[in-house]
Write a protein that holds these residues in place. Structure first.
Motif, PDB file in Angstrom:
ATOM      1  N   ASP A 261      48.002  10.515  51.293  1.00  0.00           N
ATOM      2  CA  ASP A 261      49.132   9.619  51.050  1.00  0.00           C
ATOM      3  C   ASP A 261      49.497   8.904  52.356  1.00  0.00           C
ATOM      4  OD1 ASP A 261      49.047  10.786  48.509  1.00  0.00           O
ATOM      5  OD2 ASP A 261      50.458  12.359  49.098  1.00  0.00           O
ATOM      6  N   LEU A 262      48.940   7.719  52.507  1.00  0.00           N
ATOM      7  CA  LEU A 262      49.027   7.003  53.773  1.00  0.00           C
ATOM      8  C   LEU A 262      50.457   6.713  54.203  1.00  0.00           C
ATOM      9  CD1 LEU A 262      46.794   4.052  54.903  1.00  0.00           C
ATOM     10  CD2 LEU A 262      49.258   3.810  55.018  1.00  0.00           C
ATOM     11  N   ALA A 263      51.323   6.322  53.293  1.00  0.00           N
ATOM     12  CA  ALA A 263      52.655   5.840  53.661  1.00  0.00           C
ATOM     13  C   ALA A 263      53.631   6.935  54.063  1.00  0.00           C
ATOM     14  CB  ALA A 263      53.255   5.011  52.523  1.00  0.00           C
ATOM     15  N   ASP A 264      53.360   8.192  53.666  1.00  0.00           N
ATOM     16  CA  ASP A 264      54.268   9.265  54.086  1.00  0.00           C
ATOM     17  C   ASP A 264      53.580  10.324  54.945  1.00  0.00           C
ATOM     18  OD1 ASP A 264      52.943  11.043  52.322  1.00  0.00           O
ATOM     19  OD2 ASP A 264      54.339  10.595  50.698  1.00  0.00           O
ATOM     20  N   GLY A 265      52.276  10.130  55.226  1.00  0.00           N
ATOM     21  CA  GLY A 265      51.580  11.041  56.123  1.00  0.00           C
ATOM     22  C   GLY A 265      51.319  12.413  55.553  1.00  0.00           C
ATOM     23  N   GLY A 266      51.230  12.539  54.220  1.00  0.00           N
ATOM     24  CA  GLY A 266      51.045  13.847  53.616  1.00  0.00           C
ATOM     25  C   GLY A 266      49.846  13.936  52.705  1.00  0.00           C
ATOM     26  N   LEU A 267      49.643  15.129  52.148  1.00  0.00           N
ATOM     27  CA  LEU A 267      48.636  15.390  51.132  1.00  0.00           C
ATOM     28  C   LEU A 267      49.341  15.940  49.897  1.00  0.00           C
ATOM     29  CD1 LEU A 267      46.036  17.341  53.323  1.00  0.00           C
ATOM     30  CD2 LEU A 267      45.950  14.913  52.744  1.00  0.00           C
ATOM     31  N   THR A 268      49.016  15.396  48.734  1.00  0.00           N
ATOM     32  CA  THR A 268      49.523  15.928  47.470  1.00  0.00           C
ATOM     33  C   THR A 268      48.478  16.860  46.881  1.00  0.00           C
ATOM     34  OG1 THR A 268      50.838  13.938  47.026  1.00  0.00           O
ATOM     35  CG2 THR A 268      50.299  15.346  45.147  1.00  0.00           C
ATOM     36  N   VAL A 269      48.868  18.085  46.562  1.00  0.00           N
ATOM     37  CA  VAL A 269      47.942  19.085  46.024  1.00  0.00           C
ATOM     38  C   VAL A 269      48.109  19.167  44.507  1.00  0.00           C
ATOM     39  CG1 VAL A 269      47.200  21.486  46.092  1.00  0.00           C
ATOM     40  CG2 VAL A 269      48.079  20.392  48.174  1.00  0.00           C
ATOM     41  N   ILE A 270      46.996  19.001  43.800  1.00  0.00           N
ATOM     42  CA  ILE A 270      46.984  19.033  42.334  1.00  0.00           C
ATOM     43  C   ILE A 270      46.195  20.249  41.868  1.00  0.00           C
ATOM     44  CG2 ILE A 270      46.294  17.800  40.236  1.00  0.00           C
ATOM     45  CD1 ILE A 270      46.390  15.206  41.927  1.00  0.00           C
ATOM     46  N   ASP A 271      46.805  21.066  41.025  1.00  0.00           N
ATOM     47  CA  ASP A 271      46.113  22.176  40.375  1.00  0.00           C
ATOM     48  C   ASP A 271      45.374  21.589  39.177  1.00  0.00           C
ATOM     49  OD1 ASP A 271      45.468  24.307  38.585  1.00  0.00           O
ATOM     50  OD2 ASP A 271      46.975  25.580  39.530  1.00  0.00           O
ATOM     51  N   LEU A 272      44.062  21.539  39.245  1.00  0.00           N
ATOM     52  CA  LEU A 272      43.299  20.877  38.191  1.00  0.00           C
ATOM     53  C   LEU A 272      43.289  21.672  36.892  1.00  0.00           C
ATOM     54  CD1 LEU A 272      40.249  19.461  40.195  1.00  0.00           C
ATOM     55  CD2 LEU A 272      42.442  18.380  39.667  1.00  0.00           C
ATOM     56  N   GLY A 273      43.374  22.988  36.996  1.00  0.00           N
ATOM     57  CA  GLY A 273      43.417  23.810  35.786  1.00  0.00           C
ATOM     58  C   GLY A 273      44.685  23.587  34.988  1.00  0.00           C
ATOM     59  N   GLU A 274      45.810  23.488  35.690  1.00  0.00           N
ATOM     60  CA  GLU A 274      47.102  23.271  35.035  1.00  0.00           C
ATOM     61  C   GLU A 274      47.407  21.785  34.839  1.00  0.00           C
ATOM     62  OE1 GLU A 274      48.925  25.668  33.778  1.00  0.00           O
ATOM     63  OE2 GLU A 274      47.482  27.165  34.488  1.00  0.00           O
ATOM     64  N   GLY A 275      46.713  20.934  35.575  1.00  0.00           N
ATOM     65  CA  GLY A 275      46.964  19.497  35.478  1.00  0.00           C
ATOM     66  C   GLY A 275      48.325  19.102  35.996  1.00  0.00           C
ATOM     67  N   GLU A 276      48.732  19.702  37.138  1.00  0.00           N
ATOM     68  CA  GLU A 276      50.043  19.378  37.684  1.00  0.00           C
ATOM     69  C   GLU A 276      50.047  19.465  39.211  1.00  0.00           C
ATOM     70  OE1 GLU A 276      52.536  22.296  35.844  1.00  0.00           O
ATOM     71  OE2 GLU A 276      52.072  23.845  37.319  1.00  0.00           O
ATOM     72  N   VAL A 277      50.982  18.700  39.798  1.00  0.00           N
ATOM     73  CA  VAL A 277      51.176  18.748  41.242  1.00  0.00           C
ATOM     74  C   VAL A 277      51.903  20.040  41.587  1.00  0.00           C
ATOM     75  CG1 VAL A 277      52.375  17.679  43.198  1.00  0.00           C
ATOM     76  CG2 VAL A 277      51.183  16.235  41.518  1.00  0.00           C
TER      77      VAL A 277
END
Length: 342
Positions: A261-277
């Protein structure tokens, strides 16, 4: 002033002796350097798009151990399955350049044609390279890239075909088309007409789950990640991410994905099994984000580390996935962007 021939002649033996001592001393202190050989493993390769170069970072010491010139404006890069070769997408030109990693010698330059501007690139387990040619609105399939290369071109018909994913069997590719706001499926074997669907604003990041069952896309203009059925291209899920998710990468184990996430300097983690952040990882602060200009992300093979290219500060942040801690920042060349690891 006149010099005496006899004086010069008489001095020659002493001069020769002095030179001999000098040469022997130099030989004793500074022997010729051994030819450079890359470390066999724990190596991070980084293309420096503003410096027109490639950095080699020893991950044990955290130091850049070599830097070589490449083509103009190199962006993405890919390592061959066995690690013997490295492919660089020359975004400022028309070629995919192949280097032997043992000595970092360029062994081939594969020209994709006028105005190609190669960008996204994958060296597949089947031995072929797949690359986007943004200027030609196409995808290339390159067979035997380190030998007698054969290339095949497939048009997407869309503006800015930028990043790509390829199926495990190598029969299908998908591109994110920045200019057209679409994701396009390209059938490489059947040559059916490509199928494009609109996915948010400015879709850019793209990754296919290891089993080929789900296609994930990050749309930087929408601050969202989308899950698509790879064949029907129907959107199955839509998730909010951090600001301006430029890239998306799936953990090799297939359980999590992260967006850069370029504009806030972070990484968003997504649980692919649950389909949610499930969480956010701060790599830098929002105030630092514009300076660091966070772009490409890459997982280590064991899924324990995430490498994050900070193009603005010529650094690569090494992040521990479990704790979300930035372990260190690795210094590279001007505009570090594309990443590969072995």
């Amino acid at each position: 002033m006149k010099f005496s021939r006899s004086l010069i002649k008489g001095s020659l033996p002493s001069i020769a002796a002095a030179l001999l001592v000098s040469c022997n001393s130099i030989a004793d202190v500074a022997p010729p350097p051994e030819p450079y050989v890359n470390p066999a493993f724990n190596v991070l390769y980084v293309t420096n798009k503003f410096g027109n170069s490639l950095s080699v970072v020893d991950l044990v010491s955290g130091k850049e151990v070599r830097r070589i010139d490449t083509c103009t404006n190199p962006h993405e890069l890919a390592l061959s399955p066995g690690g013997e070769y490295l492919a660089v997408a020359c975004y400022g030109g028309t070629t995919v350049d192949i280097f032997a990693t043992a000595r970092l010698a360029r062994i081939a330059s594969i020209d994709l044609g006028e105005n190609a501007r190669p960008h996204g690139i994958i060296w597949h387990e089947n031995g072929s390279i797949y690359a986007t040619a943004e200027g030609r609105k196409s995808v290339f399939w390159i067979r035997n890239p380190a030998g007698n290369a054969e290339k095949f071109e497939y048009g997407t018909g869309k503006e800015g075909s930028h990043m790509l994913a390829v199926s495990p069997d190598g029969n299908t590719a998908w591109t994110t088309d920045l200019g057209s706001k679409t994701v396009t499926r390209v059938d490489l074997k059947t040559r059916r007409a490509p199928l494009s669907v609109t996915v948010g604003e400015e879709p850019e990041g793209i990754a296919l789950s290891p089993d080929g069952g789900m296609l994930w896309v990050s749309a930087r203009g929408s601050d969202k990640a989308f899950a698509l059925d790879p064949q029907s291209m129907e959107v199955r899920a839509e998730l909010d991410t951090g600001d301006f998710p430029l890239r998306l990468a799936i953990r090799p184990q297939g359980d999590f994905a992260v967006t850069s996430d370029l504009a806030d300097g972070g990484l968003t983690v997504i649980d692919l099994g649950e389909g949610e952040v499930i969480r956010q990882i701060p790599v830098s602060s929002r105030e630092e984000a514009q300076t660091r200009f966070q772009v490409t992300i890459l997982w280590s093979d064991d899924g324990e580390r995430i490498y994050v290219a900070e193009t603005g500060t010529d650094t690569i942040a090494e992040v521990d996935f479990a704790s979300g801690t930035v372990l260190r920042r690795l210094e590279v060349g001007d505009g570090g962007d594309g990443l590969a690891i072995k």
